[in-house]
Write an enzyme that holds these catalytic residues in place. Structure first.
Site, PDB file in Angstrom:
ATOM      1  N   TYR A 134       0.842  -1.197   0.000  1.00  0.00           N
ATOM      2  CA  TYR A 134       0.000   0.000   0.000  1.00  0.00           C
ATOM      3  C   TYR A 134       0.879   1.250   0.000  1.00  0.00           C
ATOM      4  CZ  TYR A 134      -4.500   2.267   0.784  1.00  0.00           C
ATOM      5  OH  TYR A 134      -5.652   2.985   0.635  1.00  0.00           O
ATOM      6  N   TYR A 178      -1.489   4.525 -10.426  1.00  0.00           N
ATOM      7  CA  TYR A 178      -2.440   3.636 -11.138  1.00  0.00           C
ATOM      8  C   TYR A 178      -3.880   4.023 -10.788  1.00  0.00           C
ATOM      9  CZ  TYR A 178      -5.074  -0.900 -10.872  1.00  0.00           C
ATOM     10  OH  TYR A 178      -6.009  -1.903 -10.875  1.00  0.00           O
TER      11      TYR A 178
END
Lengths: 383, 145
Positions: A282, A330
């Site tokens: 993350y 992304y």
């Protein structure tokens, strides 16, 4: 261990990403339909539903929207790590027989809805409303900024080193047609440092994107996976650790609960950091990824800056990391954890085209929730 | 006591709960309290009904000196609410001499002079309802408080 007592991910998908104009339930359903199709299953075979993010009763709401009446539901809300947790819960459920096929799904339209607030969201009954909010911290970014500042103080980490994490993420995004920044061109360390400070020492480009998006993951037993459409990806291990809710309660800004979640995941998988071929971590902020790399044992404590500064996180440098482009380049629809799993599964199956890593067998997915509050590690693999 | 002044034009009104009422009452006398455990001696903030070290419930507020150091800090460059906060301003985790940490603001200091582990001293800012908010200034600076 028999195939009936092992859990596998058999379907994954994203919804539309970016700026969609769609509602969270639409995005979630879109991802769910695509993931079930990816698995070669039909919606009627789903008997377990896991989701979080929609207010109040998320799994019930999702099931209703999809036309399901599941006999197993799960909504553990640990922030961005929720989907690593739910995948582990789903694996336990299919192994125990509590469910046979579990759909894990997520959807958010936070960019289209402009629903993010710089100060975050607090309920007046939470201690932070009394003891934190009066001082005007940005949430979550000011907590991560203070972690970065402390890391710089203790270990000499630099803004240039943190920027390298964003630079590498962009390099991967240039190889991923689904990435929000796919067409944005490369990023340099100087670009990150020249972007405006949000909460020092973190710049705009040290922070993840704000996009819409949804994702879904389908989990069942390995023996049921045998006649499905795609090669199964096994759930090898899992660990999690909750350490604090508010910023004042953090014991150590430079050592997170990922130490314990990682140890538990490695132990349950019978693996060590040296066995991992692919790392999906993350990256809500550059510092989040750096702290996790250290805590998960890919480098020593305090060594994260030096570890990333040689460019090893970039494509083709031998340490495949956040190969989708990550939350930095992304997509980042509020809780990124499900996308870590989707990308890991696709890489393990060899479906990633220009960004495909050569024959990975073991992947680690690590979610961080809240303000470094909850950490969950999932180890996946193929045999 | 400093009156609210830029960069702080006002504050989100901090709610009070039964387990924090005495702590807030002390702030109206400009006394900073920490909560101590009578069983094990652990000191903690925020006040609550259980000791987070030994899990017993015999707790009492005791006065803090107001001395501390900056555990970490950040200069906020984008205001979450321009009617209350004018960026830039400094948010810090202050390590109190008694042990607990609290979130606060450092007055009169932008990045110059700020450092992790720098000593700070307590200053108070009045709230409209008579309570006060504990803020800090670098211990080496004068002119606040």
């Amino acid at each position: 261990v028999s195939a009936a007592t092992r859990a596998a991910i058999v379907g994954v998908a994203e919804s539309d990403l970016g700026v969609t104009g769609r509602s969270p339930l639409e995005l979630q359903a879109q991802a769910a339909v695509r993931a079930i199709e990816d698995a070669g299953l039909s919606m009627s075979q789903i008997d377990g539903v896991a989701t979080v993010g929609i207010p109040r009763f998320p799994a019930i709401q999702a099931a209703e929207y999809l036309g399901l009446r599941p006999t197993w539901s799960e909504s553990t809300f640990t922030g961005g790590s929720s989907f690593e947790v739910m995948t582990a819960r789903a694996a336990q459920a299919v192994i125990s027989g509590a469910a046979s096929v579990v759909l894990i799904a997520y959807g958010s339209n936070q960019r289209s809805a402009r629903s993010r607030r710089l100060a975050g969201v607090l309920d007046p009954t939470q201690p932070e409303s009394q003891f934190d909010a009066p001082f005007g911290p940005l949430s979550p970014v000011s907590t991560y900024a203070m972690a970065a500042q402390r890391h710089m103080h203790e270990f000499g980490t630099t803004s240039e080193q943190l920027a390298e994490i964003a630079v590498a993420a962009r390099e991967w995004a240039l190889l991923n047609p689904a990435a929000f920044r796919h067409g944005s061109g490369p990023l340099g360390v100087a670009d990150v440092l020249a972007s405006p400070l949000v909460s020092s020492p973190l710049h705009t480009l040290d922070c993840c994107l704000v996009t819409d998006g949804g994702g879904a993951v389908v989990v069942t037993t390995l023996d049921r996976a045998a006649d499905l459409a795609k090669p199964p990806v096994l759930v090898f291990g899992h660990g999690e650790c909750s350490t604090h809710h508010g910023v004042s309660q953090i014991r150590d800004l430079t050592s997170t609960g990922a130490v314990r979640s990682g140890e538990a995941a490695y132990r349950s998988a019978g693996l060590s950091p040296a066995d991992i071929d692919l790392v999906q971590v993350y990256d809500s902020f550059t510092i989040t990824a750096l702290l996790s790399l250290e805590a998960l044992g890919f480098c020593g404590r305090g060594e994260g800056g030096a570890f990333v500064s040689d460019g090893r996180l970039r494509p083709g440098r031998g340490f495949p990391f956040n190969t989708s482009g990550g939350g930095l380049s992304y997509c980042h629809p509020g809780m990124f954890g499900i996308f870590l799993i989707i990308e890991a599964v696709r890489q393990l199956r060899g479906e990633c085209g220009a960004r495909q890593v050569a024959h990975p067998r073991i992947a680690l997915c690590h979610g961080t929730g809240g303000i470094l509050s909850h950490n969950a590690t999932l180890i996946l693999g193929v045999e | 006591v400093s009156t609210p002044q830029p960069p702080f034009l006002g504050r989100p009104d901090p709610p009070v709960t039964p387990d924090t009422q005495q702590w807030w009452e002390a702030t109206s006398r400009q006394v900073l309290m920490v909560q101590g455990c009578r069983r094990c001696g652990h000191r903690q903030l925020y006040p609550r009904v259980i000791c987070t070290a030994c899990f017993t419930t015999d707790l009492a507020l005791c006065e803090a000196t107001g001395a501390g150091t900056i555990y970490s800090y950040t200069t906020v460059m984008r205001s979450p609410d321009p009617a209350l906060f004018v960026a830039p301003y400094v948010v810090a985790l202050v390590q109190l001499a008694e042990g607990p940490r609290i979130l606060s603001n450092i007055l009169g200091a932008q990045d110059g002079g700020l450092a992790c582990d720098a000593p700070v001293r307590l200053v108070w800012e009045p709230l409209p309802d008579g309570r006060c908010l504990p803020l800090f200034a670098l211990a080496t600076e004068t002119g606040h408080g």
